[in-house]
Write a protein that holds these residues in place. Structure first.
Motif, PDB file in Angstrom:
ATOM      1  N   VAL A  24      -5.355   5.221   6.689  1.00 41.21           N
ATOM      2  CA  VAL A  24      -4.336   5.367   5.646  1.00 41.21           C
ATOM      3  C   VAL A  24      -4.357   6.833   5.245  1.00 41.21           C
ATOM      4  O   VAL A  24      -5.404   7.365   4.876  1.00 41.21           O
ATOM      5  N   ALA A  27      -1.917   8.592   0.437  1.00 42.52           N
ATOM      6  CA  ALA A  27      -1.537   7.461  -0.415  1.00 42.52           C
ATOM      7  C   ALA A  27      -1.858   7.798  -1.866  1.00 42.52           C
ATOM      8  O   ALA A  27      -2.724   8.626  -2.142  1.00 42.52           O
ATOM      9  N   ASN A  28      -1.155   7.182  -2.777  1.00 43.88           N
ATOM     10  CA  ASN A  28      -1.438   7.338  -4.196  1.00 43.88           C
ATOM     11  C   ASN A  28      -1.926   6.011  -4.743  1.00 43.88           C
ATOM     12  O   ASN A  28      -1.247   4.990  -4.591  1.00 43.88           O
TER      13      ASN A  28
END
Length: 190
Positions: A24, A27-28
């Protein structure tokens, strides 16, 4: 925490799964608990998960930076978070977890076992910039210097036995100045 998914063919058993490879990127992560006035945001650069079908475990590597955690009116900037975790079906071994926040650093290692009744065996080593952390701790007096904390937490997560060794260098508080190695404080919770 959410419970792991169940096997639809055997609902009394947890789902047995293995993530062979997962990446991943960018991403936040945002966690909010309005009842307790907690808001945490963390931009994650990458999370890499590698599964081992022989040991039935997952190695997880995490890199993040530029986040913050706010609890009521206290805010902490998370400059960097990086770690390596080895996760099994009912335990997590924290090989290393480094956090740089508000001019301070903390390193965590250890394990958490038996998720239904979790027990911890954790070690924390941290170096705290007293001046930068004072407003977060709601200390209104002038303070500066460095505080080092070496601690262990063992036993049930809800009631661990904590042993801490605290030392300070170049500490200044109110009119007490240039204190070096101000002393050792032993903190034990049984």
């Amino acid at each position: 925490l959410p419970r792991p998914p169940k096997d639809p063919n055997k609902p009394e058993q947890p789902l047995d799964y293995l993530v062979q490879k997962l990446l991943v990127s960018r991403a936040n992560v945002h966690y909010e608990n309005r009842a307790q006035h907690i808001d945490a945001q963390l931009p994650v650069a990458s999370v890499q998960v590698t599964g081992n079908d022989v040991t039935d475990r997952h190695l997880i590597h995490l890199q993040a930076s530029g986040g913050n955690v706010q609890v009521e009116d206290r805010r902490v900037a998370i400059d960097r978070l990086e770690g390596d975790v080895d996760a099994g079906a009912d335990d997590v071994a924290i090989k290393q977890l480094h956090v740089d926040a508000t001019g301070s650093r903390a390193d965590l290692t250890g394990s958490i076992k038996q998720f239904d009744a979790p027990g911890a065996d954790l070690t924390v080593k941290s170096r705290v910039d007293a001046m930068k952390v004072a407003p977060i701790a709601k200390i209104d007096e002038p303070v500066s210097g460095t505080v080092e904390i070496n601690a262990t937490a063992k036993g049930p997560i809800a009631t661990p036995a904590i042993n801490a060794h605290v030392t300070g260098s170049s500490l200044q508080f109110r009119d007490l100045r240039d204190a070096h190695d101000a002393g050792v404080v032993e903190i034990r919770r049984v």
